[in-house]
Structures are given as structure tokens and as C-alpha cells.
Design an enzyme around this catalytic site. Structure first.
Site, PDB file in Angstrom:
ATOM      1  N   HIS A 173      -3.631   7.030   1.341  1.00 19.51           N
ATOM      2  CA  HIS A 173      -4.038   5.636   0.791  1.00 19.51           C
ATOM      3  C   HIS A 173      -5.309   5.329   1.269  1.00 19.51           C
ATOM      4  O   HIS A 173      -5.931   5.382   2.515  1.00 19.51           O
ATOM      5  CB  HIS A 173      -2.876   4.626   1.354  1.00 19.51           C
ATOM      6  CG  HIS A 173      -3.450   3.183   1.134  1.00 19.51           C
ATOM      7  ND1 HIS A 173      -3.856   2.684  -0.266  1.00 19.51           N
ATOM      8  CD2 HIS A 173      -3.467   2.250   1.988  1.00 19.51           C
ATOM      9  CE1 HIS A 173      -4.079   1.397   0.106  1.00 19.51           C
ATOM     10  NE2 HIS A 173      -4.048   1.192   1.227  1.00 19.51           N
ATOM     11  N   ASN A 194     -10.030  -0.865  -1.700  1.00 17.96           N
ATOM     12  CA  ASN A 194      -8.710  -0.572  -1.186  1.00 17.96           C
ATOM     13  C   ASN A 194      -7.857  -1.258  -2.577  1.00 17.96           C
ATOM     14  O   ASN A 194      -7.804  -2.356  -2.550  1.00 17.96           O
ATOM     15  CB  ASN A 194      -8.367  -1.197  -0.030  1.00 17.96           C
ATOM     16  CG  ASN A 194      -6.616  -1.087   0.352  1.00 17.96           C
ATOM     17  OD1 ASN A 194      -5.998  -1.131  -0.584  1.00 17.96           O
ATOM     18  ND2 ASN A 194      -6.562  -1.051   1.596  1.00 17.96           N
ATOM     19  N   CYS A 204       0.611  -1.239  -0.018  1.00 15.11           N
ATOM     20  CA  CYS A 204      -0.027   0.138  -0.169  1.00 15.11           C
ATOM     21  C   CYS A 204       0.862   1.366  -0.217  1.00 15.11           C
ATOM     22  O   CYS A 204       0.274   2.216  -0.315  1.00 15.11           O
ATOM     23  CB  CYS A 204      -0.924  -0.038   1.379  1.00 15.11           C
ATOM     24  SG  CYS A 204      -2.009  -1.257   1.219  1.00 15.11           S
TER      25      CYS A 204
HETATM   26  N1  COA Z   1     -18.921  -9.753   6.228  1.00  8.67           N
HETATM   27  C1  COA Z   1     -19.299 -10.123   7.478  1.00  8.67           C
HETATM   28  N2  COA Z   1     -18.912 -10.568   8.621  1.00  8.67           N
HETATM   29  C2  COA Z   1     -17.587 -10.594   8.598  1.00  8.67           C
HETATM   30  C3  COA Z   1     -16.686 -10.185   7.668  1.00  8.67           C
HETATM   31  C4  COA Z   1     -17.553  -9.911   6.373  1.00  8.67           C
HETATM   32  N3  COA Z   1     -16.729  -9.576   5.178  1.00  8.67           N
HETATM   33  N4  COA Z   1     -15.615 -10.316   7.796  1.00  8.67           N
HETATM   34  C5  COA Z   1     -15.394 -10.819   9.303  1.00  8.67           C
HETATM   35  N5  COA Z   1     -16.571 -10.851   9.427  1.00  8.67           N
HETATM   36  C6  COA Z   1     -16.966 -11.095  11.038  1.00  8.67           C
HETATM   37  C7  COA Z   1     -15.894 -11.872  11.931  1.00  8.67           C
HETATM   38  O1  COA Z   1     -15.764 -13.326  11.325  1.00  8.67           O
HETATM   39  C8  COA Z   1     -16.301 -11.648  13.059  1.00  8.67           C
HETATM   40  O2  COA Z   1     -17.315 -12.418  13.378  1.00  8.67           O
HETATM   41  P1  COA Z   1     -17.208 -13.212  14.908  1.00  8.67           P
HETATM   42  O3  COA Z   1     -17.646 -12.081  15.623  1.00  8.67           O
HETATM   43  O4  COA Z   1     -18.684 -13.939  14.748  1.00  8.67           O
HETATM   44  O5  COA Z   1     -16.027 -13.875  14.984  1.00  8.67           O
HETATM   45  C9  COA Z   1     -16.951 -10.307  12.955  1.00  8.67           C
HETATM   46  O6  COA Z   1     -17.095 -10.022  11.690  1.00  8.67           O
HETATM   47  C10 COA Z   1     -15.910  -9.395  13.754  1.00  8.67           C
HETATM   48  O7  COA Z   1     -14.773  -9.588  13.102  1.00  8.67           O
HETATM   49  P2  COA Z   1     -13.455  -8.447  13.266  1.00  8.67           P
HETATM   50  O8  COA Z   1     -12.204  -8.917  12.388  1.00  8.67           O
HETATM   51  O9  COA Z   1     -13.501  -8.390  14.879  1.00  8.67           O
HETATM   52  O10 COA Z   1     -14.062  -7.330  12.649  1.00  8.67           O
HETATM   53  P3  COA Z   1     -13.569  -5.952  12.756  1.00  8.67           P
HETATM   54  O11 COA Z   1     -14.415  -4.942  13.544  1.00  8.67           O
HETATM   55  O12 COA Z   1     -12.096  -5.767  13.480  1.00  8.67           O
HETATM   56  O13 COA Z   1     -13.603  -5.171  11.281  1.00  8.67           O
HETATM   57  C11 COA Z   1     -11.724  -4.905   9.574  1.00  8.67           C
HETATM   58  C12 COA Z   1     -12.762  -6.081  10.339  1.00  8.67           C
HETATM   59  C13 COA Z   1     -10.982  -5.734   8.450  1.00  8.67           C
HETATM   60  C14 COA Z   1     -12.934  -4.421   8.722  1.00  8.67           C
HETATM   61  C15 COA Z   1     -11.062  -4.133  10.497  1.00  8.67           C
HETATM   62  O14 COA Z   1     -10.300  -4.637  11.382  1.00  8.67           O
HETATM   63  C16 COA Z   1     -10.155  -3.326   9.821  1.00  8.67           C
HETATM   64  O15 COA Z   1     -10.845  -2.157   8.963  1.00  8.67           O
HETATM   65  N6  COA Z   1      -9.062  -3.132   9.608  1.00  8.67           N
HETATM   66  C17 COA Z   1      -8.134  -2.501   8.892  1.00  8.67           C
HETATM   67  C18 COA Z   1      -8.042  -3.297   7.501  1.00  8.67           C
HETATM   68  C19 COA Z   1      -7.497  -2.380   6.713  1.00  8.67           C
HETATM   69  O16 COA Z   1      -7.343  -1.182   6.546  1.00  8.67           O
HETATM   70  N7  COA Z   1      -6.560  -2.961   5.654  1.00  8.67           N
HETATM   71  C20 COA Z   1      -5.873  -2.503   4.529  1.00  8.67           C
HETATM   72  C21 COA Z   1      -4.521  -1.972   4.915  1.00  8.67           C
HETATM   73  S1  COA Z   1      -3.583  -1.254   3.883  1.00  8.67           S
END
Ligand code: COA
Length: 332
Positions: free
Chosen positions: A259, A289, A114
Site C-alpha cells: 500500500h 496515498n 488502506c
Molecule cells: N507542510 C509543512 N509542515 C507541516 C505539514 C505540511 N504539510 N504538516 C505538518 N507540518 C509541520 C507540523 O505542524 C510540525 O510543525 P511544528 O514542529 O512547528 O509543530 C512539523 O511539520 C512536524 O510535524 P510532525 O507531525 O511531527 O511531522 P512528522 O515528521 O511526523 O511527519 C508525517 C508527518 C504525517 C509525514 C509523518 O508522521 C508520517 O509519515 N506518518 C505516517 C502517515 C501515513 O503514512 N499515513 C497513511 C497511513 S495509511
């Protein structure tokens, strides 16, 4: 003293629009979950038989060259940022060179995910400052959707990332007020495995075997929470570093082009610096992204919309896999 000026910008995204509702039909997710967690409404996936990293990069580059009034033979160097090259080797830079009909110039492939575009911009800027080249094509291009598993197992990654390309033409100039003021690059491999695609790679010291596909070792992996926390730490840090280096203040920034990782990360950084909405470029709702392509796509769109004016101070910043993070300040 020689300095680099951005004289042309362009972007290309595939025609294949994939909405959150499209994804919710093939995996256990919802439009609401994706919008609330990421701000993404739709993204582009490559069109099969049409789009590759090099074809999209070349398409974006043609627009940027045209806008800069440059021909392929004018280009002295190409720097291509991608984590998803057409081939495992050679890199995609030489494929873009071939497609555009560039001279036998140096062509780099830059990884850095990224942060790839700012790393590539920095490399181009250094070469221009030393006087060894005059015109450089800098490209960020990604086809990421071909490795996603469009299933419940792959949903945490496949809803976030998209495909696309953006390009900039950098030209050397003596004097003048419009140029790249500085770039600032960082990395910390301590978290390398927290956002990665494991295979094909040599780290496991094993030969590739069919069961590795079943185990998901050819799927990208992300520790979303850790990425989030670190992004909120390093985005502000590297922006402050750029401002301090140039003796500038937060209020001097006219346009912030982050980004496009996740709209919650953008909003948190915006809040920390007190940027009003009109100073922040956000298009993640349309493209997801796009990793190394996200900054040049966002910058090009902002420029096309008339949001980048001569004399403006433009701040680019990124955070991503590696971890890597970077910033650039540009006087337009
Ligand atoms: N749709 C629905 N549910 C989903 C899912 C999706 N696409 N992906 C994961 N889940 C579920 C998980 O399985 C979890 O379920 P559970 O509570 O039953 O175990 C629940 O949603 C919460 O998951 P979690 O990973 O704790 O969610 P979160 O609130 O941390 O959000 C992200 C996940 C990835 C959106 C978040 O962590 C994030 O924004 N991280 C930064 C990612 C990023 O910017 N990456 C690029 C970097 S360059």
C-alpha cells in the site's frame, strides 16, 4: 480444489494533477517538506462535475474486464473497497453495478480503509474457493480530496492523500499453478480514533450541528507519528505471516506491492527484508496515498510495465486506519 486467479487489471486516475507547488500556494507547506516526509511529488484530485468513486471504479473495472476477456454479464459478484463512497448510503458497489450493467448479483462495500483492497480480495477469494461464484470484480476507489481543507489547518492530511481507482478480475480455476496462495487479515480497534473521519457519524451521540463544521469535525484526523510506528511493526509481521503459512522464504518474493502510504514506510520495509529496488513497486510520487485504490493502481502499473511475469511470487501488504493490516501472496 477451486482457486482464484487474477485475469485482468485496470486503473483510472483523474486528469487533475496537483503538484506540491500548487499546494504550497494555498497553504503553508513546501515541495521540499512534502518530498522529504512522504516521497510525494504530485497527486490527482477529482475533476469537479466528472469524477466520483463509482465512475472511477467503473472506468478501472471496464479496463480490467476487457483485459480478462469478460463481459459485464459474466460477473457473479462485486466487492468494492472504499472509505469515500458516493453516498453515505447506499454503498458504491451498487452504483458501479448499475453503471456497468451487471446482472442482479451480490455487491459488497468493504471499508477497512488502506487495507480495503486486500480485505476485498480475500472476500472474493473465499467465495470462489467455496464454489459459489466463478468471476468476481474487486475494486478499490477513492475520492478523498473533496473533504480535505486546503488550508494550514488541513495540511497534514491534504498533502498526503489523492484520488483514483484500481480494479481486478478474479476467476475460479481448477488446477494450474497461478492463483492467490493466501490472504491474511488483521484489525485492532484500540487505535480507531488515531486515523479517522469523525462525521457524519453517531459516536458523539449528538445531532449534527453547523458548528461541527467550524470545529473541523468533518475533516479527517491523523496521528502521523503513531501511524508510522505501527505501520513499521505490522507491515513486516503480516508479510512474515504469509510467507510462513506458505512455507516460503523472503528471497522467494519476486515483486512486493505495498500500500502506497508513504515512501519512508516503503523504504523501511524494503530495508528490513533486503528487497532490491527492482522487486519493490513505488508510485506514490505520482499519485500520493490513494487508500483502497493504491494497491490495485500500483499492481496494474507494474503489470503494464512487464514487471509481473507468469510464475512470479507477488506479495501485497497494507496498513491503515482501524488500525487494519493485511497481506496476500499470489503466484502469478
Ligand atoms: N507542510 C509543512 N509542515 C507541516 C505539514 C505540511 N504539510 N504538516 C505538518 N507540518 C509541520 C507540523 O505542524 C510540525 O510543525 P511544528 O514542529 O512547528 O509543530 C512539523 O511539520 C512536524 O510535524 P510532525 O507531525 O511531527 O511531522 P512528522 O515528521 O511526523 O511527519 C508525517 C508527518 C504525517 C509525514 C509523518 O508522521 C508520517 O509519515 N506518518 C505516517 C502517515 C501515513 O503514512 N499515513 C497513511 C497511513 S495509511
Amino acid at each position: 480444489m477451486k482457486r482464484s486467479r487474477i485475469t485482468g487489471l485496470g486503473f483510472y486516475v483523474p486528469d487533475n494533477v496537483v503538484t506540491n507547488d500548487d499546494l504550497s500556494k494555498i497553504m503553508d507547506t513546501t515541495n521540499e517538506w512534502i518530498i522529504e516526509r512522504t516521497g510525494i511529488k504530485e497527486r490527482r484530485f477529482f475533476v469537479e462535475g466528472v469524477d466520483t468513486v463509482s465512475s472511477m471504479g467503473a472506468a478501472a473495472a471496464k479496463i480490467a474486464l476487457d483485459r480478462a476477456g469478460k463481459k459485464p454479464e459474466d460477473v457473479d459478484m462485486l466487492v468494492m473497497a472504499t472509505l469515500s463512497p458516493d453516498y453515505f448510503f447506499p454503498g458504491s458497489g451498487v452504483l458501479v453495478q448499475r453503471e456497468l450493467g451487471l446482472r442482479k448479483i451480490p455487491c459488497f462495500d468493504v471499508r477497512e480503509q488502506c487495507s480495503g483492497f486486500i480485505y476485498a480480495l480475500s472476500l472474493a477469494d473465499q467465495y470462489i474457493k467455496t464454489g459459489s461464484v466463478k468471476t468476481v470484480l474487486v475494486i478499490g476507489s477513492e475520492v478523498q480530496s473533496n473533504v480535505f481543507e486546503l488550508s494550514d489547518r488541513g495540511r497534514n492530511m491534504s498533502v498526503i492523500f489523492g484520488d483514483g481507482a484500481g480494479a481486478a478480475v478474479l476467476e475460479a480455476q481448477e488446477g494450474g499453478d497461478s492463483y492467490i496462495l493466501s490472504t491474511h487479515l488483521h484489525a485492532d480497534g484500540g487505535h480507531a480514533e488515531e486515523l479517522m473521519l469523525e462525521h457524519p457519524g453517531s459516536k458523539l451521540k449528538e445531532r449534527i450541528s453547523p458548528d461541527m463544521f467550524e470545529k473541523g469535525m468533518f475533516l479527517p484526523h491523523m496521528n502521523g507519528k503513531l501511524v508510522f510506528v505501527n505501520a513499521l511493526k505490522y507491515f513486516p509481521e503480516v508479510i512474515r505471516e504469509a510467507l510462513a503459512y506458505n512455507h516460503l522464504k523472503v528471497s522467494d518474493i519476486d515483486l512486493f506491492v505495498p500500500h502506497q502510504a508513504n515512501v519512508r514506510i516503503t523504504h523501511a520495509v524494503q530495508k528490513e527484508f533486503g528487497f532490491p529496488d527492482e522487486k519493490v513497486v513505488s508510485n506514490i510520487h505520482k499519485y500520493g496515498n490513494t487508500t483502497a485504490a493504491s494497491i490495485p493502481i500500483a499492481l496494474t502499473e507494474a503489470w503494464e510495465e512487464g514487471r509481473v511475469k507468469e510464475g512470479d511470487l507477488v506479495c501485497l501488504a497494507s496498513f491503515g486506519s482501524g488500525f487494519t493490516w493485511a497481506s496476500a501472496l499470489i503466484r502469478w
